[in-house]
Design an enzyme around this catalytic site. Structure first.
Site, PDB file in Angstrom:
ATOM      1  N   ASP A  10       7.404   6.408  -3.437  1.00 18.13           N
ATOM      2  CA  ASP A  10       6.258   5.626  -2.961  1.00 18.13           C
ATOM      3  C   ASP A  10       6.397   4.196  -3.492  1.00 18.13           C
ATOM      4  OD1 ASP A  10       3.775   4.460  -2.595  1.00 18.13           O
ATOM      5  OD2 ASP A  10       2.658   6.234  -3.228  1.00 18.13           O
ATOM      6  N   ASN A  24       0.897  -6.302   9.291  1.00 13.24           N
ATOM      7  CA  ASN A  24       0.787  -6.768  10.682  1.00 13.24           C
ATOM      8  C   ASN A  24       0.254  -8.192  10.629  1.00 13.24           C
ATOM      9  OD1 ASN A  24      -2.215  -6.789  10.972  1.00 13.24           O
ATOM     10  ND2 ASN A  24      -1.935  -4.619  10.543  1.00 13.24           N
ATOM     11  N   GLY A  32       0.218   3.288   7.038  1.00 13.05           N
ATOM     12  CA  GLY A  32       1.549   3.298   6.417  1.00 13.05           C
ATOM     13  C   GLY A  32       1.604   2.597   5.070  1.00 13.05           C
ATOM     14  N   ASP A  34       1.296  -0.517   4.406  1.00  8.88           N
ATOM     15  CA  ASP A  34       0.234  -1.518   4.337  1.00  8.88           C
ATOM     16  C   ASP A  34      -1.046  -0.891   3.777  1.00  8.88           C
ATOM     17  OD1 ASP A  34      -0.941  -3.963   4.757  1.00  8.88           O
ATOM     18  OD2 ASP A  34      -1.057  -3.801   6.935  1.00  8.88           O
ATOM     19  N   SER A 122       9.370  -1.797   9.728  1.00 12.67           N
ATOM     20  CA  SER A 122       9.326  -1.485  11.176  1.00 12.67           C
ATOM     21  C   SER A 122       9.713  -0.049  11.549  1.00 12.67           C
ATOM     22  CB  SER A 122      10.190  -2.462  12.010  1.00 12.67           C
ATOM     23  OG  SER A 122       9.596  -3.731  12.075  1.00 12.67           O
ATOM     24  N   GLY A 124       8.163   2.793  10.854  1.00 13.51           N
ATOM     25  CA  GLY A 124       7.063   3.755  10.957  1.00 13.51           C
ATOM     26  C   GLY A 124       6.299   3.530  12.246  1.00 13.51           C
TER      27      GLY A 124
HETATM   28  N1  AR6 Z   1       6.178   3.888   0.187  1.00 17.44           N
HETATM   29  C1  AR6 Z   1       7.369   3.673   0.801  1.00 17.44           C
HETATM   30  N2  AR6 Z   1       7.552   3.826   2.119  1.00 17.44           N
HETATM   31  C2  AR6 Z   1       6.488   4.213   2.864  1.00 17.44           C
HETATM   32  C3  AR6 Z   1       5.211   4.448   2.304  1.00 17.44           C
HETATM   33  C4  AR6 Z   1       5.076   4.269   0.895  1.00 17.44           C
HETATM   34  N3  AR6 Z   1       3.904   4.455   0.267  1.00 17.44           N
HETATM   35  N4  AR6 Z   1       4.360   4.809   3.309  1.00 17.44           N
HETATM   36  C5  AR6 Z   1       5.075   4.813   4.453  1.00 17.44           C
HETATM   37  N5  AR6 Z   1       6.366   4.470   4.191  1.00 17.44           N
HETATM   38  P1  AR6 Z   1       5.008   1.579   8.357  1.00 17.44           P
HETATM   39  P2  AR6 Z   1       5.934  -0.531  10.192  1.00 17.44           P
HETATM   40  C6  AR6 Z   1       7.507   4.302   5.130  1.00 17.44           C
HETATM   41  O1  AR6 Z   1       4.356   2.313   9.478  1.00 17.44           O
HETATM   42  O2  AR6 Z   1       6.719   0.443  10.988  1.00 17.44           O
HETATM   43  C7  AR6 Z   1       0.781  -0.646   9.538  1.00 17.44           C
HETATM   44  O3  AR6 Z   1      -0.354  -0.096  10.124  1.00 17.44           O
HETATM   45  C8  AR6 Z   1       7.401   4.945   6.482  1.00 17.44           C
HETATM   46  O4  AR6 Z   1       7.823   6.300   6.413  1.00 17.44           O
HETATM   47  O5  AR6 Z   1       4.284   1.465   7.080  1.00 17.44           O
HETATM   48  O6  AR6 Z   1       6.571  -1.847   9.822  1.00 17.44           O
HETATM   49  C9  AR6 Z   1       0.762  -2.168   9.505  1.00 17.44           C
HETATM   50  O7  AR6 Z   1      -0.539  -2.652   9.321  1.00 17.44           O
HETATM   51  C10 AR6 Z   1       8.363   4.093   7.299  1.00 17.44           C
HETATM   52  O8  AR6 Z   1       9.711   4.550   7.146  1.00 17.44           O
HETATM   53  O9  AR6 Z   1       5.388   0.055   8.789  1.00 17.44           O
HETATM   54  C11 AR6 Z   1       1.315  -2.520  10.839  1.00 17.44           C
HETATM   55  O10 AR6 Z   1       0.331  -2.489  11.832  1.00 17.44           O
HETATM   56  C12 AR6 Z   1       8.266   2.709   6.648  1.00 17.44           C
HETATM   57  O11 AR6 Z   1       7.605   2.919   5.410  1.00 17.44           O
HETATM   58  C13 AR6 Z   1       2.339  -1.453  11.113  1.00 17.44           C
HETATM   59  O12 AR6 Z   1       1.898  -0.318  10.364  1.00 17.44           O
HETATM   60  C14 AR6 Z   1       7.512   1.674   7.447  1.00 17.44           C
HETATM   61  O13 AR6 Z   1       6.417   2.281   8.126  1.00 17.44           O
HETATM   62  C15 AR6 Z   1       3.716  -1.806  10.618  1.00 17.44           C
HETATM   63  O14 AR6 Z   1       4.621  -0.807  11.008  1.00 17.44           O
END
Ligand code: AR6
Length: 169
Positions: A10, A24, A32, A34, A122, A124
């Site tokens: 994490d 975002n 995620g 964020d 990007s 997730g």
């Molecule tokens: N620690 C490390 N990695 C993580 C964690 C964590 N605590 N939580 C999720 N991941 P994402 P995006 C991974 O969706 O695709 C948000 O709503 C996850 O498995 O967090 O850039 C923002 O506000 C994935 O592999 O980011 C934007 O609207 C990676 O982190 C949007 O999501 C990124 O997933 C951005 O989307």
């Protein structure tokens, strides 16, 4: 020389100078990484994001750019917020994803951060295929001149960790 390290876990549990947030353009939080960063960082992070929005980013932080705030209650000095591109099957947005890593490192240099943790931006909600994202992330960090001593990729699950591991050889 920048050392690149890999951790499964994490990102909000990392003890580093700067944690990069896959934000975002609103800078007002989301799901995620964020959501996790804002939850653990607390209201100070959101407050500074709001101020930045009001002073500089009324139209939103553009995709591929990065900006720093306090890290609030996180075990870090700063959060560097960057906006990754949404995956597109019809348009090559690789340069924008590379720009997230480059700009985050530029901001880290400005701050004097020595250790920086990155999530897989990007991959997730924004649906970027993990292999391709890992290739762009590792190549960009390897080729970007920076004073950061350690770049730590923090991958949430084992599959992502393995994919990044293969890219780093
Ligand atoms: N620690 C490390 N990695 C993580 C964690 C964590 N605590 N939580 C999720 N991941 P994402 P995006 C991974 O969706 O695709 C948000 O709503 C996850 O498995 O967090 O850039 C923002 O506000 C994935 O592999 O980011 C934007 O609207 C990676 O982190 C949007 O999501 C990124 O997933 C951005 O989307």
């Amino acid at each position: 020389m920048t050392t690149i390290t890999l951790v499964q876990g994490d990102i909000t549990r990392q003890s580093v100078d700067a944690i990069v947030n896959a934000a975002n353009s609103s800078l007002l939080g989301g799901g995620g990484v964020d959501g996790a960063i804002h939850r653990r960082g607390g209201p100070a992070v959101l407050e500074e994001c709001r101020r930045l929005r009001a002073s500089h980013y009324g139209k939103g932080l553009p995709t591929g750019q990065a900006v720093a705030t306090t890290a609030g209650a996180l075990d870090a000095r700063w959060v560097i917020h960057t906006v990754g591109p949404v995956w597109s099957a019809t348009e090559d947005r690789s340069d924008l994803l590379a720009s997230c890593y480059r700009e985050s490192l530029r901001v880290a240099d400005e701050l004097g951060a020595r250790t920086v943790a990155f999530p897989a931006i990007s991959t997730g909600v924004y649906r970027w295929p993990m292999e391709d994202a890992a290739r762009i992330a590792t190549r960009t960090v390897r080729t970007t001149p920076t004073s950061v001593e350690e770049v730590r990729f923090v991958l949430f699950d084992e599959r992502a960790y393995d994919v990044f591991g293969r890219q780093l050889g």
